[in-house]
Design a protein around this motif. Structure first.
Motif, PDB file in Angstrom:
ATOM      1  N   GLU A   1     -11.662 -16.592 -22.921  1.00  0.00           N
ATOM      2  CA  GLU A   1     -11.747 -15.737 -24.107  1.00  0.00           C
ATOM      3  C   GLU A   1     -13.006 -15.994 -24.924  1.00  0.00           C
ATOM      4  OE1 GLU A   1      -8.105 -16.029 -26.311  1.00  0.00           O
ATOM      5  OE2 GLU A   1      -7.249 -14.414 -25.099  1.00  0.00           O
ATOM      6  N   VAL A   2     -13.520 -17.231 -24.869  1.00  0.00           N
ATOM      7  CA  VAL A   2     -14.743 -17.523 -25.622  1.00  0.00           C
ATOM      8  C   VAL A   2     -15.899 -16.701 -25.049  1.00  0.00           C
ATOM      9  CG1 VAL A   2     -16.425 -19.305 -26.200  1.00  0.00           C
ATOM     10  CG2 VAL A   2     -14.002 -19.807 -26.348  1.00  0.00           C
TER      11      VAL A   2
ATOM     12  N   ALA B   1     -15.369 -13.157 -26.041  1.00  0.00           N
ATOM     13  CA  ALA B   1     -15.773 -12.959 -27.436  1.00  0.00           C
ATOM     14  C   ALA B   1     -17.279 -12.735 -27.485  1.00  0.00           C
ATOM     15  CB  ALA B   1     -15.370 -14.158 -28.278  1.00  0.00           C
TER      16      ALA B   1
ATOM     17  N   ASP C   1     -19.429  -9.571 -28.791  1.00  0.00           N
ATOM     18  CA  ASP C   1     -20.493  -9.727 -29.782  1.00  0.00           C
ATOM     19  C   ASP C   1     -21.816  -9.149 -29.291  1.00  0.00           C
ATOM     20  OD1 ASP C   1     -19.255 -10.725 -31.967  1.00  0.00           O
ATOM     21  OD2 ASP C   1     -19.698 -12.836 -31.576  1.00  0.00           O
TER      22      ASP C   1
ATOM     23  N   LEU D   1     -23.495 -19.583 -24.188  1.00  0.00           N
ATOM     24  CA  LEU D   1     -22.105 -20.025 -24.328  1.00  0.00           C
ATOM     25  C   LEU D   1     -21.668 -20.953 -23.193  1.00  0.00           C
ATOM     26  CD1 LEU D   1     -20.594 -16.616 -25.452  1.00  0.00           C
ATOM     27  CD2 LEU D   1     -21.226 -18.530 -26.902  1.00  0.00           C
TER      28      LEU D   1
ATOM     29  N   LEU E   1     -21.282 -25.159 -23.446  1.00  0.00           N
ATOM     30  CA  LEU E   1     -19.883 -25.597 -23.456  1.00  0.00           C
ATOM     31  C   LEU E   1     -19.545 -26.483 -22.273  1.00  0.00           C
ATOM     32  CD1 LEU E   1     -18.044 -22.404 -24.690  1.00  0.00           C
ATOM     33  CD2 LEU E   1     -18.425 -24.540 -25.898  1.00  0.00           C
TER      34      LEU E   1
ATOM     35  N   SER F   1      -6.190 -16.309 -29.579  1.00  0.00           N
ATOM     36  CA  SER F   1      -6.574 -17.726 -29.616  1.00  0.00           C
ATOM     37  C   SER F   1      -7.806 -17.950 -30.488  1.00  0.00           C
ATOM     38  CB  SER F   1      -6.875 -18.194 -28.201  1.00  0.00           C
ATOM     39  OG  SER F   1      -7.989 -17.476 -27.696  1.00  0.00           O
TER      40      SER F   1
ATOM     41  N   ALA G   1     -10.749 -17.726 -30.169  1.00  0.00           N
ATOM     42  CA  ALA G   1     -11.924 -17.756 -29.293  1.00  0.00           C
ATOM     43  C   ALA G   1     -13.225 -17.953 -30.065  1.00  0.00           C
ATOM     44  CB  ALA G   1     -11.994 -16.482 -28.436  1.00  0.00           C
ATOM     45  N   LEU G   2     -13.227 -18.902 -30.996  1.00  0.00           N
ATOM     46  CA  LEU G   2     -14.467 -19.224 -31.706  1.00  0.00           C
ATOM     47  C   LEU G   2     -15.376 -19.992 -30.753  1.00  0.00           C
ATOM     48  CD1 LEU G   2     -13.015 -20.376 -35.135  1.00  0.00           C
ATOM     49  CD2 LEU G   2     -13.823 -18.120 -34.457  1.00  0.00           C
ATOM     50  N   TYR G   3     -16.683 -19.969 -31.035  1.00  0.00           N
ATOM     51  CA  TYR G   3     -17.620 -20.739 -30.213  1.00  0.00           C
ATOM     52  C   TYR G   3     -17.582 -22.181 -30.704  1.00  0.00           C
ATOM     53  CZ  TYR G   3     -19.134 -15.898 -29.778  1.00  0.00           C
ATOM     54  OH  TYR G   3     -19.157 -14.544 -29.602  1.00  0.00           O
ATOM     55  N   PRO G   4     -17.023 -23.110 -29.908  1.00  0.00           N
ATOM     56  CA  PRO G   4     -16.762 -24.462 -30.414  1.00  0.00           C
ATOM     57  C   PRO G   4     -18.025 -25.240 -30.768  1.00  0.00           C
ATOM     58  CG  PRO G   4     -15.898 -24.176 -28.171  1.00  0.00           C
ATOM     59  CD  PRO G   4     -16.617 -22.929 -28.517  1.00  0.00           C
ATOM     60  N   HIS G   5     -19.160 -24.872 -30.147  1.00  0.00           N
ATOM     61  CA  HIS G   5     -20.387 -25.636 -30.377  1.00  0.00           C
ATOM     62  C   HIS G   5     -21.218 -25.073 -31.522  1.00  0.00           C
ATOM     63  CE1 HIS G   5     -21.223 -22.288 -27.824  1.00  0.00           C
ATOM     64  NE2 HIS G   5     -22.516 -22.500 -27.817  1.00  0.00           N
ATOM     65  N   MET G   6     -20.699 -24.054 -32.199  1.00  0.00           N
ATOM     66  CA  MET G   6     -21.469 -23.477 -33.300  1.00  0.00           C
ATOM     67  C   MET G   6     -20.726 -23.667 -34.621  1.00  0.00           C
ATOM     68  SD  MET G   6     -22.696 -19.827 -31.807  1.00  0.00           S
ATOM     69  CE  MET G   6     -23.131 -19.581 -30.097  1.00  0.00           C
TER      70      MET G   6
ATOM     71  N   ASN H   1     -21.190 -18.972 -35.838  1.00  0.00           N
ATOM     72  CA  ASN H   1     -20.184 -18.147 -35.177  1.00  0.00           C
ATOM     73  C   ASN H   1     -20.249 -16.717 -35.685  1.00  0.00           C
ATOM     74  OD1 ASN H   1     -17.786 -18.963 -33.332  1.00  0.00           O
ATOM     75  ND2 ASN H   1     -18.315 -20.832 -34.437  1.00  0.00           N
TER      76      ASN H   1
ATOM     77  N   PHE I   1     -23.684 -14.825 -34.755  1.00  0.00           N
ATOM     78  CA  PHE I   1     -24.123 -14.747 -33.352  1.00  0.00           C
ATOM     79  C   PHE I   1     -24.413 -13.306 -32.905  1.00  0.00           C
ATOM     80  CE2 PHE I   1     -23.035 -14.897 -28.684  1.00  0.00           C
ATOM     81  CZ  PHE I   1     -24.141 -15.620 -28.296  1.00  0.00           C
TER      82      PHE I   1
ATOM     83  N   ARG J   1     -16.176 -13.008 -38.121  1.00  0.00           N
ATOM     84  CA  ARG J   1     -17.082 -12.712 -37.026  1.00  0.00           C
ATOM     85  C   ARG J   1     -17.044 -11.218 -36.700  1.00  0.00           C
ATOM     86  NH1 ARG J   1     -16.251 -16.238 -31.680  1.00  0.00           N
ATOM     87  NH2 ARG J   1     -14.427 -14.917 -31.498  1.00  0.00           N
TER      88      ARG J   1
END
Lengths: 272, 358
Positions: A165-166, A169, A173, A184, A188, B83, B85-90, B95, B98, B146
């Motif tokens: 899903e990331v 997303a 975007d 991404l 990751l 979920s 679905a955020l970007y965990p590294h940002m 986020n 982006f 977002r």
């Protein structure tokens, strides 16, 4: 048994196992500082008359740096090439699977089960006709293809851990496939990519079969350098040890530095 | 600002049809809710609109333009995932910006837009944090942020509140409704929770097994469910159903006999049914009273007290278990014999194949 005693016993046991496994390497390093007579003496002395003469002798006979540089170019070059090919492949397999994906992966891995010597003649003839014999480009190509199945398989496993899903997303975007991978997926799965690269570098650094058969001098890496010490004049243990120590030193340092990543890479899938 | 048209939309997975030819129009500036039990295809339908699932056949039009083959990245829609679905590294700010960065928006403009979204969602103090340092509710806000920084023509929500605790869910529900009013945007919202659907929607689309069962405003669905499925799905506690046989028909009134012989009268145009038909009688829990003169005899099984009201679960003499909604002051106890009076103005009648009779 008290917990402290238990811990003590385990620690001692751990040290013993580690020493047994590391003994040949330790012995080799020690031998490399001894004279040739001491190296083969029936009653070995642990630390008698240590000197650097063997290293000097080895350096005089063969240009260590030339071989080392070839090793660096070939192992890092083939790792990079393998990554460039494997990342898109693993991406496609992890996120756009087809009913045949699993079979393709297994087939790729199965090629590693065939002994390399089985394709020696065709590869040699291809290399001869393409003018790739004794070139670093040629060795990079053959090593990259050799590790490709392992690299694809490991990256596939790491990519599978990235939540789909990331990436979706990112697509919403406005990210195209390249952006999706670059912005991404790669950040990751960086720990996985690092440990995969580390393993690939070590595997290609140690690769001897193709280095010995496809190179002679210009492109010969350290594995060929070592092999050259075990020949015509008979075995000189101390000098061979010195040469071997020099051959494994760079990769040992790299492995030490990347220990944590490496362990994660080698146990991938086992602990989730 | 957008309208979405679905024409005979179908989706097949490994020769199993998931979406079975859906025709639907999502109107401009409306909040349309897709609701249905899990596995009904509502999320798949949303992902088809988003461009994350291929369309097997049919037409998808956004603002009148066919977009079947347009990739998700180019549809200009925003999707809020279950979920998050955020970007965990940002960071939170990264986020949210982006999409703007990918679109080549200047840094100053990006910052301005992120600040505006952060203000609307009360995220200003969190802009430099990473997603793992946020609570569930905060992550949800970032996911919404977002989406709104981009001013997309269509917002898509895929069960965005189902990972939140009950209290937070109610609050976010209200905030989303408010946000919809402020942004005047077209939104499609997917949920399995009929309460969310009722409270938030301008229009509800009830889905079951890949088919649209009914489309209408919340009150239309509540007052005039088209079939047994919608009648049972919309409304909480759910509607009671009793099997009955038509025993007599006179102008605008029919007499129905329950399986235990009880006779109930309902107003209905005489032409709709004829004597001898088996039908299903639907009565909502709020449309039954406990009354000594009631026509249906029953025995209380369980009483759930919520304070202001209570749900009384009874077994009718005909065997069916019914729910009755009564004021909190009413005193009944399990095992007690009661009589029930259904309000004849609010009876729903369904034919043998479950379609509404009117």
């Amino acid at each position: 048994m008290t917990p402290i005693l238990r811990k003590l016993l385990l620690t001692v046991l751990g040290w013993i196992v580690a020493l047994v496994i590391a003994f040949p390497v330790i012995w080799m390093v020690l031998t490399s500082f001894k004279s040739e007579t001491e190296a083969i003496s029936r009653v070995p002395h642990l630390f008698a008359h240590l000197s650097l003469t063997n290293y000097v002798a080895v350096q005089e006979r063969a240009k260590y740096l030339h071989f080392a540089w070839n090793s660096v170019i070939v192992s890092f070059g083939s790792t990079l090439l393998a990554l460039l090919l494997a990342i898109p492949a693993a991406y496609a397999m992890a996120f756009l699977p087809t009913p045949r994906t699993r079979g393709t992966l297994l087939w790729m891995l199965s090629t590693k089960m065939m002994p390399s010597v089985g394709v020696l003649v065709p590869v040699y003839l291809l290399f001869r006709d393409a003018g790739l014999l004794d070139t670093r480009v040629g060795l990079v190509l053959v090593d990259a293809l050799g590790i490709l199945p392992v690299v694809v398989w490991m990256l596939y496993t790491f990519f599978k851990e990235v939540p789909r899903e990331v990436l979706e997303a990112g697509r919403m975007d406005g990210a195209g496939p390249l952006r999706e991978v670059y912005n991404l997926l790669l950040p990751l799965s960086m720990p996985g990519i690092v440990s995969t690269s580390l393993l690939a570098v070590i595997l290609t650094w140690n690769e001897a079969f193709w280095s010995l058969t496809l190179t002679t001098s210009k492109a010969a890496p350290l594995t060929a350098f070592i092999a050259s010490f075990s020949s015509p004049e008979g075995l000189f243990y101390a000098k061979l040890s010195a040469a071997s120590t020099m051959a494994i030193a760079p990769i040992l340092v790299l492995g030490w530095a990347g220990q944590r990543q490496l362990v994660r890479g080698l146990t991938f899938g086992a602990v989730k | 600002m957008a309208t979405v048209d679905l024409q005979q939309l179908r989706k097949t997975y490994n020769s199993v049809e998931i979406i079975k030819g859906i025709d639907l129009t999502v109107r401009d500036q409306e909040l349309t809710v897709f609701v249905g039990p899990s596995g009904c295809g509502k999320s798949t339908l949303l992902r088809m609109i988003a461009g994350l699932e291929e369309i097997t056949s049919g037409e998808l039009l956004i603002d009148g333009q066919r977009v079947n083959e347009v990739p998700a990245a180019k549809r200009g829609l925003a999707l809020v995932f279950q979920s998050y679905a955020l970007y965990p590294h940002m960071t939170v700010a990264e986020n949210m910006s982006f999409s703007l960065k990918l679109a080549g928006v200047s840094k100053a403009e990006r910052e301005a837009k992120v600040m505006e979204a952060a203000r609307i969602l009360h995220l200003e103090p969190l802009l430099d944090r990473k997603p793992k340092e946020l609570s569930g509710g905060q992550r949800q806000r970032v996911a919404i942020g977002r989406a709104i920084v981009r001013h997309p023509r269509l917002f898509l929500f895929d069960e965005p509140l189902s990972n939140l605790d009950a209290a937070l869910r109610v609050r976010m529900r209200q905030e989303l409704t408010k946000l919809h009013r402020e942004l005047k945007a077209t939104m499609i919202y997917v949920t399995h929770d009929q309460v969310e659907a009722m409270t938030m929607a301008d229009r509800i689309v009830v889905l079951q097994a890949g088919v649209v069962e009914q489309v209408g405003t919340p009150m239309e669905l509540y007052q005039h469910p088209k079939n047994l499925f919608v009648a049972g799905f919309i409304g909480s506690p759910r509607m009671n159903f009793l099997t009955a046989i038509v025993v007599s028909v006179s102008d605008a009134r029919v007499a129905l006999e329950l399986t235990d012989g009880t006779v109930i009268h309902a107003s209905l145009p005489a032409s709709a049914v004829s004597v001898g038909h088996t039908i299903t009688l639907g009565i909502r829990p709020e449309h039954i009273r406990l009354s000594a003169t009631g026509s249906i005899g029953a025995q209380v099984q369980l009483v759930e007290r919520l304070g202001s009201e209570s749900y009384v679960y009874v077994q009718a003499n005909s065997g069916e278990v019914l729910t009755v909604r009564v004021s909190g002051e009413v005193n009944v106890a399990p095992e007690e014999k009661v009589r029930l009076a259904p309000d004849s103005d609010f009876l729903h009648l369904f034919d043998a194949i479950g379609q509404r009779i009117s």
